[in-house]
Design an enzyme around this catalytic site. Sequence first.
Site, PDB file in Angstrom:
ATOM      1  N   CYS A   1       0.542  -1.193  -0.068  1.00 35.99           N
ATOM      2  CA  CYS A   1       0.046  -0.172   0.238  1.00 35.99           C
ATOM      3  C   CYS A   1       0.729   1.119   0.022  1.00 35.99           C
ATOM      4  CB  CYS A   1      -1.090   0.270   1.033  1.00 35.99           C
ATOM      5  SG  CYS A   1      -2.216  -1.750   1.531  1.00 35.99           S
TER       6      CYS A   1
ATOM      7  N   HIS B   1      -2.838   6.748   2.573  1.00 36.77           N
ATOM      8  CA  HIS B   1      -3.515   5.434   1.865  1.00 36.77           C
ATOM      9  C   HIS B   1      -5.031   5.402   2.639  1.00 36.77           C
ATOM     10  CE1 HIS B   1      -3.786   1.858   0.962  1.00 36.77           C
ATOM     11  NE2 HIS B   1      -3.264   0.917   2.240  1.00 36.77           N
TER      12      HIS B   1
ATOM     13  N   ASN C   1      -9.878  -0.288   0.470  1.00 31.46           N
ATOM     14  CA  ASN C   1      -8.946  -0.110  -0.073  1.00 31.46           C
ATOM     15  C   ASN C   1      -8.431  -0.782  -1.322  1.00 31.46           C
ATOM     16  OD1 ASN C   1      -6.182  -0.995   0.786  1.00 31.46           O
ATOM     17  ND2 ASN C   1      -6.283  -2.104   2.343  1.00 31.46           N
TER      18      ASN C   1
HETATM   19  O1  UT7 Z   1      -3.911  -0.888   3.764  1.00 31.30           O
HETATM   20  C1  UT7 Z   1      -2.731  -1.480   4.280  1.00 31.30           C
HETATM   21  C2  UT7 Z   1      -2.711  -1.290   5.921  1.00 31.30           C
HETATM   22  N1  UT7 Z   1      -4.471  -1.923   6.391  1.00 31.30           N
HETATM   23  C3  UT7 Z   1      -4.821  -1.524   7.683  1.00 31.30           C
HETATM   24  O2  UT7 Z   1      -4.024  -0.704   8.315  1.00 31.30           O
HETATM   25  C4  UT7 Z   1      -5.994  -2.766   7.761  1.00 31.30           C
HETATM   26  C5  UT7 Z   1      -5.593  -2.488   8.925  1.00 31.30           C
HETATM   27  N2  UT7 Z   1      -7.355  -2.858  10.072  1.00 31.30           N
HETATM   28  C6  UT7 Z   1      -8.402  -2.630  10.198  1.00 31.30           C
HETATM   29  O3  UT7 Z   1      -8.768  -1.538   9.589  1.00 31.30           O
HETATM   30  C7  UT7 Z   1      -9.111  -2.994  11.438  1.00 31.30           C
HETATM   31  O4  UT7 Z   1      -8.215  -3.555  12.484  1.00 31.30           O
HETATM   32  C8  UT7 Z   1     -10.321  -3.180  10.570  1.00 31.30           C
HETATM   33  C9  UT7 Z   1     -10.896  -2.925  10.015  1.00 31.30           C
HETATM   34  C10 UT7 Z   1      -9.609  -4.481   9.886  1.00 31.30           C
HETATM   35  C11 UT7 Z   1     -11.323  -4.455  11.835  1.00 31.30           C
HETATM   36  O5  UT7 Z   1     -11.252  -3.302  12.911  1.00 31.30           O
HETATM   37  P1  UT7 Z   1     -10.925  -3.955  14.419  1.00 31.30           P
HETATM   38  O6  UT7 Z   1     -12.065  -2.936  14.905  1.00 31.30           O
HETATM   39  O7  UT7 Z   1      -9.771  -3.830  14.459  1.00 31.30           O
HETATM   40  O8  UT7 Z   1     -12.239  -5.815  14.548  1.00 31.30           O
HETATM   41  P2  UT7 Z   1     -11.396  -6.984  15.140  1.00 31.30           P
HETATM   42  O9  UT7 Z   1     -10.876  -6.782  13.937  1.00 31.30           O
HETATM   43  O10 UT7 Z   1     -10.644  -6.137  16.068  1.00 31.30           O
HETATM   44  O11 UT7 Z   1     -13.156  -7.500  15.257  1.00 31.30           O
HETATM   45  C12 UT7 Z   1     -13.576  -7.565  16.132  1.00 31.30           C
HETATM   46  C13 UT7 Z   1     -14.884  -7.780  15.856  1.00 31.30           C
HETATM   47  C14 UT7 Z   1     -14.347 -10.279  16.135  1.00 31.30           C
HETATM   48  O12 UT7 Z   1     -15.482  -9.966  16.734  1.00 31.30           O
HETATM   49  P3  UT7 Z   1     -15.298 -10.594  18.180  1.00 31.30           P
HETATM   50  O13 UT7 Z   1     -14.295 -11.380  18.479  1.00 31.30           O
HETATM   51  O14 UT7 Z   1     -15.368  -9.341  18.886  1.00 31.30           O
HETATM   52  O15 UT7 Z   1     -16.651 -11.129  18.710  1.00 31.30           O
HETATM   53  C15 UT7 Z   1     -14.526 -10.033  15.456  1.00 31.30           C
HETATM   54  O16 UT7 Z   1     -14.363 -11.267  14.131  1.00 31.30           O
HETATM   55  O17 UT7 Z   1     -15.706  -7.977  14.616  1.00 31.30           O
HETATM   56  C16 UT7 Z   1     -15.734  -9.366  14.228  1.00 31.30           C
HETATM   57  N3  UT7 Z   1     -15.544  -9.292  12.933  1.00 31.30           N
HETATM   58  C17 UT7 Z   1     -16.833  -8.561  12.198  1.00 31.30           C
HETATM   59  N4  UT7 Z   1     -18.230  -8.676  12.517  1.00 31.30           N
HETATM   60  C18 UT7 Z   1     -18.815  -8.680  11.301  1.00 31.30           C
HETATM   61  C19 UT7 Z   1     -14.526  -8.780  11.946  1.00 31.30           C
HETATM   62  N5  UT7 Z   1     -14.988  -8.403  10.937  1.00 31.30           N
HETATM   63  C20 UT7 Z   1     -16.520  -8.663  10.659  1.00 31.30           C
HETATM   64  C21 UT7 Z   1     -17.373  -8.059   9.853  1.00 31.30           C
HETATM   65  N6  UT7 Z   1     -18.527  -8.424   9.350  1.00 31.30           N
HETATM   66  N7  UT7 Z   1     -16.821  -7.925   8.019  1.00 31.30           N
END
Ligand code: UT7
Length: 328
Positions: free
Chosen positions: A115, A255, A285
């Site tokens: 990225c 980005h 993204n």
């Molecule tokens: O481009 C290169 C660099 N990329 C980035 O910088 C991306 C960085 N990361 C992010 O943008 C975020 O971490 C995400 C958008 C990927 C995820 O957001 P988050 O707030 O970090 O969520 P999480 O991964 O901690 O997940 C929270 C909850 C989990 O459930 P539990 O364990 O709390 O019950 C996940 O299983 O959300 C759940 N979850 C979803 N729920 C509904 C994960 N994906 C989904 C989904 N729909 N699509």
Amino acid sequence: MGKGLVRIIGVGSYAPEKIYTNQDLEKMVDTTDEWIVTRSGIRERHIAAEDEAASDLGAKAARKAIEDAGIKPSEVDLIITATISPDMMFPSTACLIQNKLGLTDTAAFDINAACSGFIYGITIAEQFLKNDVYKTVLFIGTEALSKITNWKDRQTCVLLGDGAGAAVLRKENGENGILSSYLSSNGSYSDLLLMPGGGSRIPATVDTVRRNLHYFTMKGNETFKVAVPKLYDSAIEGLKRCGMTVGDVDLFIPHQANIRIIQAVARKLKIPMEKMFVNIEKYGNTSAATIPIALDEAKREGRIKEGDIIEFIGFGAGFTWGSVVVRW
Ligand code: UT7
């Protein structure tokens, strides 16, 4: 070495016709529009057709950038393509784009800075132009990420999209152009964001396909925690290198990985969100393509005027990060 600064003299972008909305994704994986919008800011993303690959999207963006620059394709001396979803392992997507543009005798190569591809790519372009090795460089960031997306993995498939952005660069006399650039990386984070299979570490086999190793894989939460401070550091370091401060910047073009990352960086920089260009809601993204697509849109929306100070900031797999400051 002649005097002058390296300028972006033309930009263009292209996104495939097909769009997946969050509602479409609700039908594919266990997710909701509300989760996607609040956690990432994304509402829809473009998806390449079955017969469309990174070079097809890239060539379309390239043609627009060449037209915007008001030059003939034959004036391009070097093509640099940044992509993590190349048409194939080799030859380079840059060579495939060259062929699509009808060119037969230019330098062409791919870079992989994920990225941060735009930041790395135009910094490389700048070196060749600054040193009078080439006169006209075409940079293209292009991604068909949908082809390496696991459409059963809700943690990644809701985030990614396809598209391409391109820029034509030349050295010109005057005070407008690239003022500074900062590149960095730390490969100890390589296991947080990767496509594990298909290379020489884990060559493709029936078993690797069964184990989903040919898909974009990310530990999102851990990546998020590194992305925010590195994007902030990149913004500060780039400005320091040209003797400027945050207050001098008219527009940041970051980005587009997650609206919450962009908001957190804006808070750390103590700037209002109006100073951050955001279009993630429409594209998701698109890795190496996010910044050049955003640049093209910002320019077309009149958000960039001649003489404005623009800072591009990027972060991606590797991890890689960096910034480029431009007086437009
Ligand atoms: O481009 C290169 C660099 N990329 C980035 O910088 C991306 C960085 N990361 C992010 O943008 C975020 O971490 C995400 C958008 C990927 C995820 O957001 P988050 O707030 O970090 O969520 P999480 O991964 O901690 O997940 C929270 C909850 C989990 O459930 P539990 O364990 O709390 O019950 C996940 O299983 O959300 C759940 N979850 C979803 N729920 C509904 C994960 N994906 C989904 C989904 N729909 N699509």
